[in-house]
Motif scaffolding. Structure first.
Motif, PDB file in Angstrom:
ATOM      1  N   TYR A 160     -47.856  -2.681  20.429  1.00 48.35           N
ATOM      2  CA  TYR A 160     -46.560  -2.791  20.539  1.00 48.35           C
ATOM      3  C   TYR A 160     -45.660  -3.202  19.427  1.00 48.35           C
ATOM      4  CZ  TYR A 160     -48.209  -2.909  25.282  1.00 48.35           C
ATOM      5  OH  TYR A 160     -48.680  -2.632  26.404  1.00 48.35           O
ATOM      6  N   HIS A 161     -44.410  -2.688  19.433  1.00 47.38           N
ATOM      7  CA  HIS A 161     -43.474  -3.032  18.134  1.00 47.38           C
ATOM      8  C   HIS A 161     -42.526  -3.562  19.043  1.00 47.38           C
ATOM      9  CE1 HIS A 161     -39.801  -2.451  15.730  1.00 47.38           C
ATOM     10  NE2 HIS A 161     -40.894  -2.221  14.826  1.00 47.38           N
ATOM     11  N   VAL A 162     -42.271  -5.057  18.810  1.00 48.18           N
ATOM     12  CA  VAL A 162     -41.239  -5.819  19.511  1.00 48.18           C
ATOM     13  C   VAL A 162     -40.143  -6.467  18.443  1.00 48.18           C
ATOM     14  CG1 VAL A 162     -40.821  -7.830  20.826  1.00 48.18           C
ATOM     15  CG2 VAL A 162     -43.080  -6.617  21.017  1.00 48.18           C
ATOM     16  N   GLN A 163     -38.821  -6.120  18.748  1.00 50.80           N
ATOM     17  CA  GLN A 163     -37.860  -6.777  17.891  1.00 50.80           C
ATOM     18  C   GLN A 163     -37.076  -7.857  18.768  1.00 50.80           C
ATOM     19  OE1 GLN A 163     -34.857  -3.480  16.958  1.00 50.80           O
ATOM     20  NE2 GLN A 163     -36.381  -2.759  15.457  1.00 50.80           N
ATOM     21  N   ILE A 164     -37.202  -9.098  17.859  1.00 50.10           N
ATOM     22  CA  ILE A 164     -36.727 -10.421  18.729  1.00 50.10           C
ATOM     23  C   ILE A 164     -35.461 -11.023  17.735  1.00 50.10           C
ATOM     24  CG2 ILE A 164     -37.364 -12.533  19.638  1.00 50.10           C
ATOM     25  CD1 ILE A 164     -40.423 -11.593  18.910  1.00 50.10           C
ATOM     26  N   ASP A 165     -34.359 -11.088  18.257  1.00 47.81           N
ATOM     27  CA  ASP A 165     -33.340 -11.705  17.777  1.00 47.81           C
ATOM     28  C   ASP A 165     -33.328 -13.164  17.976  1.00 47.81           C
ATOM     29  OD1 ASP A 165     -32.236  -9.437  16.925  1.00 47.81           O
ATOM     30  OD2 ASP A 165     -31.216  -9.167  18.553  1.00 47.81           O
ATOM     31  N   VAL A 166     -33.363 -14.256  16.878  1.00 46.59           N
ATOM     32  CA  VAL A 166     -33.925 -15.628  17.140  1.00 46.59           C
ATOM     33  C   VAL A 166     -32.642 -16.365  16.319  1.00 46.59           C
ATOM     34  CG1 VAL A 166     -36.161 -15.197  17.472  1.00 46.59           C
ATOM     35  CG2 VAL A 166     -35.354 -15.683  15.330  1.00 46.59           C
ATOM     36  N   ASP A 167     -32.735 -17.806  16.387  1.00 43.27           N
ATOM     37  CA  ASP A 167     -31.877 -18.568  15.808  1.00 43.27           C
ATOM     38  C   ASP A 167     -32.749 -18.822  14.304  1.00 43.27           C
ATOM     39  OD1 ASP A 167     -29.962 -18.933  17.461  1.00 43.27           O
ATOM     40  OD2 ASP A 167     -31.079 -20.626  18.511  1.00 43.27           O
ATOM     41  N   ASP A 168     -31.929 -18.731  13.090  1.00 41.42           N
ATOM     42  CA  ASP A 168     -32.534 -18.779  11.778  1.00 41.42           C
ATOM     43  C   ASP A 168     -32.814 -20.485  11.737  1.00 41.42           C
ATOM     44  OD1 ASP A 168     -33.553 -18.032   9.349  1.00 41.42           O
ATOM     45  OD2 ASP A 168     -31.757 -17.792   8.667  1.00 41.42           O
ATOM     46  N   LYS A 169     -33.783 -20.755  12.154  1.00 39.32           N
ATOM     47  CA  LYS A 169     -34.242 -22.167  12.135  1.00 39.32           C
ATOM     48  C   LYS A 169     -35.904 -22.299  11.582  1.00 39.32           C
ATOM     49  CE  LYS A 169     -30.624 -23.928  15.201  1.00 39.32           C
ATOM     50  NZ  LYS A 169     -30.464 -24.559  16.531  1.00 39.32           N
ATOM     51  N   GLN A 190     -50.563  -8.333  14.778  1.00 38.62           N
ATOM     52  CA  GLN A 190     -50.931  -7.698  13.418  1.00 38.62           C
ATOM     53  C   GLN A 190     -50.024  -7.938  12.361  1.00 38.62           C
ATOM     54  OE1 GLN A 190     -50.849  -3.292  13.301  1.00 38.62           O
ATOM     55  NE2 GLN A 190     -53.176  -3.385  12.635  1.00 38.62           N
ATOM     56  N   THR A 191     -48.906  -7.790  12.610  1.00 39.74           N
ATOM     57  CA  THR A 191     -47.864  -8.172  11.673  1.00 39.74           C
ATOM     58  C   THR A 191     -46.593  -8.599  12.006  1.00 39.74           C
ATOM     59  OG1 THR A 191     -46.856  -5.892  11.632  1.00 39.74           O
ATOM     60  CG2 THR A 191     -48.672  -6.002  10.160  1.00 39.74           C
ATOM     61  N   VAL A 192     -45.908  -9.081  11.003  1.00 33.95           N
ATOM     62  CA  VAL A 192     -44.639  -9.722  11.421  1.00 33.95           C
ATOM     63  C   VAL A 192     -43.716  -9.809  10.316  1.00 33.95           C
ATOM     64  CG1 VAL A 192     -45.361 -12.231  11.068  1.00 33.95           C
ATOM     65  CG2 VAL A 192     -43.379 -11.704  12.599  1.00 33.95           C
ATOM     66  N   ARG A 193     -42.548  -9.479  10.554  1.00 30.38           N
ATOM     67  CA  ARG A 193     -41.634  -9.428   9.529  1.00 30.38           C
ATOM     68  C   ARG A 193     -40.217 -10.045   9.653  1.00 30.38           C
ATOM     69  NH1 ARG A 193     -40.566  -4.290   9.495  1.00 30.38           N
ATOM     70  NH2 ARG A 193     -38.281  -4.409   9.983  1.00 30.38           N
ATOM     71  N   GLN A 194     -39.701 -10.811   8.890  1.00 31.09           N
ATOM     72  CA  GLN A 194     -38.447 -11.598   9.298  1.00 31.09           C
ATOM     73  C   GLN A 194     -37.325 -11.225   8.348  1.00 31.09           C
ATOM     74  OE1 GLN A 194     -38.937 -15.812   9.798  1.00 31.09           O
ATOM     75  NE2 GLN A 194     -36.712 -16.364   9.717  1.00 31.09           N
ATOM     76  N   GLU A 195     -36.042 -10.907   9.008  1.00 27.89           N
ATOM     77  CA  GLU A 195     -34.895 -10.469   8.242  1.00 27.89           C
ATOM     78  C   GLU A 195     -33.856 -11.468   8.604  1.00 27.89           C
ATOM     79  OE1 GLU A 195     -34.154  -6.663   9.206  1.00 27.89           O
ATOM     80  OE2 GLU A 195     -35.923  -5.661   8.112  1.00 27.89           O
ATOM     81  N   GLY A 196     -33.204 -12.442   7.510  1.00 26.29           N
ATOM     82  CA  GLY A 196     -32.229 -13.468   7.898  1.00 26.29           C
ATOM     83  C   GLY A 196     -31.146 -12.739   7.807  1.00 26.29           C
ATOM     84  N   ARG A 197     -30.091 -13.206   8.640  1.00 25.69           N
ATOM     85  CA  ARG A 197     -28.614 -12.539   8.839  1.00 25.69           C
ATOM     86  C   ARG A 197     -27.669 -13.757   9.209  1.00 25.69           C
ATOM     87  NH1 ARG A 197     -30.669  -8.314  12.818  1.00 25.69           N
ATOM     88  NH2 ARG A 197     -29.961  -9.735  14.194  1.00 25.69           N
ATOM     89  N   GLY A 198     -27.724 -14.676   8.158  1.00 25.43           N
ATOM     90  CA  GLY A 198     -26.720 -15.873   8.221  1.00 25.43           C
ATOM     91  C   GLY A 198     -27.369 -17.057   9.374  1.00 25.43           C
TER      92      GLY A 198
END
Length: 450
Positions: free
Chosen positions: A370-379, A398-406
């Protein structure tokens, strides 16, 4: 004496065999039916030579008389009384290309009961009530052939039924709907959104004014049921197939797939896997990411392809136009030749094979990645909490990538193989977490090794 090389001499028109013709009744004269009638006219000599007797079109049942059609036929061939046509004593083969459940089912059953063999392109009927039709054909001692019901001109059903009859098929993975493939291909190649790509498909005639059957996966699910039934010798209906369409696929999903070196395709996936009580069948239709190195990833525009895996033959792929009048008529004619030969020889071809009678798994038991996109608080600590939610439900990351947006961030998680039930439970947990704003996308990943 003039001499010609073999390549410069056209073959002579075959002599028409003598004897009683094989008489054909045609149900429907639309996009496909008109092309079947045309081929019966234009290839009469060749068909007679291949069958061993003339093949004669004796009647065409239509809903309305006097319409302009794509083929020039005598008006006396047309009738509004389809039942009377299929129950004529002189009809040997009925070709059904009207589609839908009724009146097609009643007409096919009447034809078989009155001694005619049947060639059909009706995927919806075969996927819903194929067992009734096969039982009627068995009782009548007649053929029921239906190559044109799946993937247009691509010969896939006959190889599953006959060529691979001595092998054990383990998986069938296919792109079996040209409309959805065109839409997803446009989204990948141009960056268009779903609505824009759908409109282009409609403008070009690849999508109907009401595209529901295609974009919601109903068409592909019917074909998946037919493929699974043949491949695994088990009765599988459309109701057994887990179905998801492509209407929720976004440009962002397609872009994320590209970043992983993948494309998004609507796949029909049928497999034998271990169930709670032994081997079982899984059958599903849904969008999925597949690596660009996979043979199915290169299937563009409105084309279809079916990828078959078996124990002895290994991996096979069948590719070609999956819809349209002429391609579908080609598959109909192939069946017609076989059925006509059988009538002349007074034999019957292979019927339904459901001896394995394997149970059909529900979607929750199916395993994939599965490929799962999760919008989270940047904390701080949010990533650890998300990882714990996956671990609590037995879904390995397997892998995780984080992209910050404010103030917020997006986590993109790719899992190892897990059951659909465990992944669904994970998503439910994530959506209830205080620092998770949304699980914006969940898409399966197929065709890659662990």
């Amino acid at each position: 004496m003039n001499q010609h090389s073999p390549s410069s001499v056209l073959p002579a028109t075959p002599a028409t065999p003598q004897g009683r013709p094989v008489r054909v009744a045609l149900l429907g004269c639309g996009v496909v039916g008109s092309q079947v009638a045309r081929l019966l006219q234009e290839q009469a000599g060749d068909l007679a030579a291949r069958v061993g007797a003339p093949v004669e079109l004796v009647g065409i049942a239509v809903r309305r008389l006097g319409l302009a059609r794509d083929v020039d036929l005598p008006e006396e061939l047309f009738t509004l009384d389809a039942h009377a046509l299929v129950t004529r004593d002189d009809v040997d083969v009925v070709v059904e290309v009207i589609g839908g459940i009724e009146p097609a089912r009643s007409l096919i059953l009447a034809a078989l009961e009155h001694g005619a063999s049947v060639v059909s392109a009706n995927k919806a009927l075969l996927a819903e009530d194929g067992s009734t039709l096969f039982a009627a054909a068995e009782k009548a001692g007649r053929d029921l052939y239906y190559e044109a019901a799946v993937a247009g001109a691509i010969p896939i059903l006959r190889p599953l039924r006959e060529s691979l009859a001595g092998d054990q098929v383990t998986r069938v993975l296919g792109i079996v709907n040209g409309t959805t493939n065109f839409i997803l291909d446009r989204m990948d190649s141009s960056g268009a959104g779903f609505d824009e790509a759908l409109q282009e498909a409609q403008d070009l005639g690849y999508a109907e004014a009401d595209p529901t059957a295609d974009v919601e996966g109903f068409d592909a699910a019917a074909k998946a049921a037919i493929l699974a039934s043949l491949a695994f010798h088990t009765r599988v209906t459309a109701a057994d197939v887990h179905r998801e369409g492509i209407a929720e696929v976004t440009a962002s999903d397609v872009a994320s797939a590209a970043e992983m070196g993948c494309v998004v395709k609507l796949l029909a996936i049928c497999a034998v896997q271990e169930g709670p009580d032994g081997p079982a069948v899984s059958a599903r239709v849904h969008p999925a990411m597949i690596p660009r190195s996979h043979p199915l990833a290169s299937v563009r525009e409105a084309y279809n392809a079916v990828f078959v895996e078996s124990q002895a033959a290994g991996q096979l792929m069948f590719y070609g136009p999956g819809a349209g009048g002429s391609p579908t008529a080609s598959a109909v004619m192939g069946d017609l030749v076989t059925v006509a030969r059988n009538r002349l020889a007074d034999v019957r071809g292979a019927g339904e094979s459901s001896y394995a009678d394997l149970p059909v798994l529900d979607m929750g038991s199916t395993q994939t990645r599965y490929h799962v996109q999760i919008d989270v608080d940047d904390k701080a600590g949010v990533l650890a909490a998300v990882a714990l939610a996956f671990a609590e439900h037995g879904v390995s990351i397997q892998t995780v990538r984080q992209e910050g947006r404010g103030d917020d961030a997006q986590l993109v998680v790719v899992s190892h193989r897990a059951s659909d039930a465990d992944l669904a439970a994970t998503v439910d947990t994530l959506r209830g977490m205080a620092n998770v704003r949304d699980v914006s996308s969940v898409m399966r990943v197929e065709g890659e090794s662990e």
